[in-house]
Design a protein around this motif. Structure first.
Motif, short mmCIF file in Angstrom:
data_model
loop_
_atom_site.label_atom_id
_atom_site.label_comp_id
_atom_site.label_asym_id
_atom_site.label_seq_id
_atom_site.Cartn_x
_atom_site.Cartn_y
_atom_site.Cartn_z
N GLY A 59 0.83 -1.21 0.00
CA GLY A 59 0.00 0.00 0.00
C GLY A 59 0.86 1.25 0.00
N CYS A 60 1.75 1.34 -0.97
CA CYS A 60 2.76 2.41 -0.99
C CYS A 60 2.16 3.80 -1.09
N GLY A 61 0.98 3.92 -1.70
CA GLY A 61 0.43 5.26 -1.89
C GLY A 61 1.46 6.15 -2.56
N THR A 62 1.47 7.41 -2.20
CA THR A 62 2.46 8.32 -2.79
C THR A 62 3.55 8.66 -1.79
N SER A 63 3.76 7.77 -0.84
CA SER A 63 4.84 7.95 0.12
C SER A 63 6.19 7.87 -0.60
N ALA A 64 7.14 8.65 -0.15
CA ALA A 64 8.49 8.62 -0.71
C ALA A 64 9.34 7.51 -0.08
N LEU A 65 8.77 6.68 0.77
CA LEU A 65 9.52 5.65 1.48
C LEU A 65 10.35 4.78 0.54
N SER A 66 9.76 4.27 -0.52
CA SER A 66 10.48 3.38 -1.44
C SER A 66 11.68 4.09 -2.06
N TYR A 67 11.47 5.31 -2.48
CA TYR A 67 12.56 6.09 -3.07
C TYR A 67 13.66 6.37 -2.03
N GLU A 68 13.27 6.73 -0.83
CA GLU A 68 14.27 7.02 0.21
C GLU A 68 15.08 5.78 0.56
N LEU A 69 14.44 4.62 0.59
CA LEU A 69 15.18 3.37 0.81
C LEU A 69 16.18 3.15 -0.32
N ASP A 81 0.35 -1.04 -4.78
CA ASP A 81 -0.84 -0.33 -4.35
C ASP A 81 -1.98 -0.84 -5.22
N PHE A 82 -3.20 -0.82 -4.71
CA PHE A 82 -4.31 -1.34 -5.52
C PHE A 82 -4.91 -0.27 -6.42
N SER A 83 -4.36 0.93 -6.40
CA SER A 83 -4.84 2.01 -7.25
C SER A 83 -3.95 2.15 -8.49
N PRO A 84 -4.49 1.86 -9.68
CA PRO A 84 -3.70 2.05 -10.90
C PRO A 84 -3.23 3.50 -11.06
N ALA A 85 -4.05 4.48 -10.69
CA ALA A 85 -3.64 5.88 -10.82
C ALA A 85 -2.43 6.17 -9.94
N CYS A 86 -2.40 5.60 -8.76
CA CYS A 86 -1.28 5.78 -7.85
C CYS A 86 -0.01 5.17 -8.45
N VAL A 87 -0.11 3.94 -8.89
CA VAL A 87 1.07 3.25 -9.43
C VAL A 87 1.59 3.97 -10.67
N GLU A 88 0.69 4.41 -11.54
CA GLU A 88 1.11 5.20 -12.72
C GLU A 88 1.87 6.44 -12.30
N ALA A 89 1.32 7.15 -11.33
CA ALA A 89 1.94 8.39 -10.86
C ALA A 89 3.32 8.13 -10.26
N MET A 90 3.45 7.07 -9.49
CA MET A 90 4.74 6.76 -8.86
C MET A 90 5.77 6.29 -9.89
N ARG A 91 5.35 5.49 -10.85
CA ARG A 91 6.27 5.08 -11.92
C ARG A 91 6.80 6.31 -12.65
N SER A 92 5.94 7.24 -12.92
CA SER A 92 6.33 8.47 -13.61
C SER A 92 7.26 9.32 -12.74
N ARG A 93 6.87 9.53 -11.49
CA ARG A 93 7.67 10.37 -10.58
C ARG A 93 9.08 9.83 -10.42
N TYR A 94 9.22 8.50 -10.32
CA TYR A 94 10.53 7.90 -10.06
C TYR A 94 11.08 7.15 -11.27
N ALA A 95 10.72 7.59 -12.46
CA ALA A 95 11.21 6.96 -13.69
C ALA A 95 12.73 7.01 -13.77
N HIS A 96 13.35 7.96 -13.11
CA HIS A 96 14.81 8.08 -13.12
C HIS A 96 15.48 7.02 -12.24
#
Length: 153
Positions: A59-69, A81-96
């Motif tokens: 349930g990562c949501g838009t937390s920066a936890l994964s990136y900080e790790l 996360d069970f939200s496709p919109a959330c996962v899309e947004a996170m993939r985009s945000r952390y594409a780098h």
């Protein structure tokens, strides 16, 4: 005097995918730390983690936890996360950070093979299993079964 709905009714939306889809479509991937950011939990987590651990964030949501790790050297981090919109947004945000993996998945029915992870982190998503409970100290058999199912996953 206005009557307030019981807490269970007021919180029911948190268990609904539709609620999160709408929220993430509006807000995008701006970091949202429900219970505090990584620094708040760092002293508790770091002694338990090794750089080679395979980490799953539920349930990562838009937390920066994964990136900080990831930035601290934990290279094998998968976030769901069970939200496709959330996962899309996170993939985009952390594409780098192509090593970070994101998946649309419900924590109640993971599709990973058994023993895929060494560590499972959860920072405020298990509570959605109990949003309909009238008393969190006296959980119904339905709520207890849902919690057991996730923990067994």
């Amino acid at each position: 005097m206005e009557r307030r709905p019981p807490p269970a009714a007021a919180n029911r939306c948190y268990a609904q995918r539709r609620f999160w889809e709408e929220r993430y479509r509006r807000a995008g991937a701006e970091p949202q730390e429900w219970l505090g950011g990584f620094e708040r939990f760092r002293a508790l987590l770091e002694p338990e983690l090794r750089p080679e651990d395979r980490i799953l964030v539920l349930g990562c949501g838009t937390s920066a936890l994964s990136y900080e790790l990831h930035e601290l050297g934990y290279r094998d981090v998968t976030s769901i996360d069970f939200s496709p919109a959330c996962v899309e947004a996170m993939r985009s945000r952390y594409a780098h950070c192509p090593q970070l993996r994101w998946a649309i998945m419900d924590m109640r029915s993971l599709t990973f093979p058994d023993a895929s992870f060494d560590v499972v982190l959860e920072k405020g998503t298990l509570d959605v299993l109990l949003v309909e409970e009238a008393d969190p100290w006296h959980v119904s058999s339905r709520g207890a079964a849902a919690m057991r199912r996730v923990l067994a996953e």
